[in-house]
Enzyme design. Structure first.
Site, mmCIF file in Angstrom:
data_model
loop_
_atom_site.group_PDB
_atom_site.id
_atom_site.type_symbol
_atom_site.label_atom_id
_atom_site.label_comp_id
_atom_site.label_asym_id
_atom_site.label_seq_id
_atom_site.Cartn_x
_atom_site.Cartn_y
_atom_site.Cartn_z
ATOM 1 N N CYS A 194 -4.978 -2.929 2.754
ATOM 2 C CA CYS A 194 -4.518 -2.747 4.111
ATOM 3 C C CYS A 194 -5.933 -3.072 5.113
ATOM 4 C CB CYS A 194 -3.984 -1.420 4.558
ATOM 5 S SG CYS A 194 -3.262 -1.570 6.126
ATOM 6 N N LYS B 242 -9.622 2.210 -2.041
ATOM 7 C CA LYS B 242 -9.819 1.600 -0.661
ATOM 8 C C LYS B 242 -11.053 1.812 -0.201
ATOM 9 C CE LYS B 242 -6.983 1.285 3.757
ATOM 10 N NZ LYS B 242 -5.764 1.632 4.444
ATOM 11 N N GLU C 256 1.035 -1.294 0.085
ATOM 12 C CA GLU C 256 -0.115 -0.114 -0.113
ATOM 13 C C GLU C 256 0.825 1.141 -0.176
ATOM 14 O OE1 GLU C 256 -1.704 0.689 3.989
ATOM 15 O OE2 GLU C 256 -3.453 1.957 3.117
HETATM 16 N N1 CDT Z 1 -3.031 1.389 6.529
HETATM 17 C C1 CDT Z 1 -4.083 0.809 7.060
HETATM 18 O O1 CDT Z 1 -5.168 0.611 6.785
HETATM 19 N N2 CDT Z 1 -3.458 0.532 8.523
HETATM 20 C C2 CDT Z 1 -4.579 -0.002 9.389
HETATM 21 C C3 CDT Z 1 -3.998 0.669 10.714
HETATM 22 C C4 CDT Z 1 -3.657 2.152 10.675
HETATM 23 S S1 CDT Z 1 -3.581 2.636 12.262
HETATM 24 C C5 CDT Z 1 -2.821 4.096 11.916
HETATM 25 C C6 CDT Z 1 -4.414 -1.368 9.333
HETATM 26 O O2 CDT Z 1 -5.562 -1.948 9.537
HETATM 27 O O3 CDT Z 1 -3.638 -2.168 9.427
#
Ligand code: CDT
Length: 304
Positions: free
Chosen positions: A166, A121, A41
Site C-alpha cells: 500500500c 510494511k 493488503e
Molecule cells: N493502507 C495504506 O497504507 N493506505 C494509505 C492511506 C491510508 S489513509 C487512512 C495509502 O497510502 O493508500
C-alpha cells in the site's frame, strides 16, 4: 499474472467467507492461464486500523498468529493442487504480552504451496493517537511496527520478484531498492480511502495518485507492477478500486472496471523488464551516485 481485486468484507463475518471468495478467484485465475495471483493488503480482514482501541489485544482477532494456519490452509492446498503461486497480505502477530510484535505483512507463496518470501510494511501512514475530530481514524502507526525485512527480492516464477504494501507504493525508494536488485515484477496490495481525513486537499486526485505512483515506479525501474485493491464500502470508509497491471514502460495494460471482486489477468513477459534495464535505466552506465552524494553533503542531509 492475475490481480484479484476484492470487495471489502464488511460487516466482518470471519475468515471463511473471504477465503472462499479468494479460492474462487484462484480457480478462475488458473483457468485463465495465470501463474501467480495477487490479493490485496490485509486481504483476510476489514481495514481495521480505522477504529480506536484502548488495548491492542482487543484487535487480536484480526491478526494471524501463524502462517499458514487452519483458516488459510485451503489457499495453500488449492495453490499446490492447481500449481499457482500467490501474494497474500495479512496482519501478523508474533510473540505474546509485552513481547508481542505486530506487522502489516505480505507473503509470496510458490506453486507447490511453499512460502518463498515475506515482506513487512515499512511506510505506515497516519497516526498512533486518537483524533476525535476525524470522521475515522488512520491508526496504522498504532496497530503495526515498522517492518524489519527491508525490500527484498526473490528469484521466482522465472524472474526477479519483489513485494511492497500500500503506502510503500507512493515512495520512490521502495521501487529503487528493489530496482537496484534487478527486480522485474513488483507485487503490491492496498486499502486506500477515497478521502484521507487529516488532509483532504488532494482528495480529488486520489485515483490519479494511485496510478501515478505505480506507473512511475514501474517505468523508473523497468519493472512490471501488479497493484491490487481492497475496494468499496468498509464501515465508515469508501475504498478506491483501480487495481492495475503496469508494464516496465509505465503503461497500464489492464485496470479494474468495478469496485467489486474482479480478476484481471495479463501476460507479463519478464524479459520486457530487461529492455530498459539495458538502455535508459542501465543503472551501471547512467546513475550518478557520486553526484547525489555530493549534493547531500552540500545541503547537509544523509545520502541514502
Ligand atoms: N493502507 C495504506 O497504507 N493506505 C494509505 C492511506 C491510508 S489513509 C487512512 C495509502 O497510502 O493508500
Amino acid at each position: 499474472m492475475a490481480a484479484a481485486q476484492m470487495a471489502a468484507a464488511s460487516p466482518y463475518t470471519g475468515r471463511k467467507p473471504v477465503v472462499d471468495r479468494m479460492l474462487a478467484m484462484m480457480r478462475e485465475a488458473k483457468a485463465r492461464g495465470a501463474d501467480v495471483i495477487v490479493y490485496p493488503e490485509l486481504a483476510l480482514t476489514p481495514f481495521f486500523i480505522m477504529h480506536w482501541v484502548d488495548d491492542l489485544a482487543e484487535a487480536d482477532v484480526y491478526y494471524e498468529k501463524a502462517m499458514p494456519n487452519p483458516d488459510v490452509q485451503p489457499l495453500f492446498d488449492e495453490a499446490r493442487a492447481l500449481g499457482i503461486g500467490f501474494y497474500l497480505g495479512y496482519a501478523e502477530l508474533i510473540g505474546q504480552g509485552e513481547g508481542a510484535k505486530r506487522f502489516n505483512t505480505a507473503i509470496l507463496v510458490g506453486k507447490t504451496g511453499e512460502i518463498i518470501g515475506k515482506y513487512r510494511k515499512v511506510h505506515l501512514p497516519g497516526h498512533a493517537d486518537y483524533r476525535p475530530e476525524l470522521p475515522f481514524q488512520g491508526l496504522e502507526k498504532l496497530y503495526f511496527e515498522v517492518g524489519d525485512t527491508g525490500f527484498g527480492t526473490w528469484q521466482a516464477f522465472g524472474g526477479v520478484v519483489g513485494m511492497c504494501i500500500c503506502n510503500d507504493r507512493r515512495w520512490p525508494e521502495t521501487y529503487r531498492v528493489m530496482g537496484l536488485q534487478g527486480v522485474e515484477l513488483v507485487m503490491v496490495g492496498y486499502n486506500t480511502p477515497t478521502s484521507v481525513p487529516w488532509d483532504t486537499t488532494f482528495d480529488h486526485l486520489t485515483e490519479f495518485h494511485n496510478h501515478l505512483s505505480v506507473q512511475a515506479g514501474a517505468y523508473q525501474n523497468s519493472s512490471w507492477v501488479v497493484s491490487v485493491a481492497k475496494t468499496g464500502r468498509d464501515g465508515p470508509l469508501d475504498l478506491i478500486g483501480g487495481s492495475c497491471i503496469v508494464s516496465p514502460g509505465g503503461e497500464i495494460v489492464m485496470t479494474a472496471q468495478t469496485r467489486e471482486d474482479e480478476l484481471l489477468v495479463a501476460a507479463c513477459d519478464l524479459d520486457l523488464a530487461q529492455k530498459y534495464k539495458r538502455s535508459v535505466f542501465d543503472f551501471s552506465q547512467h546513475r550518478r551516485t557520486e553526484h547525489y552524494r555530493a549534493i547531500c553533503d552540500q545541503i547537509g542531509v544523509a545520502a541514502a
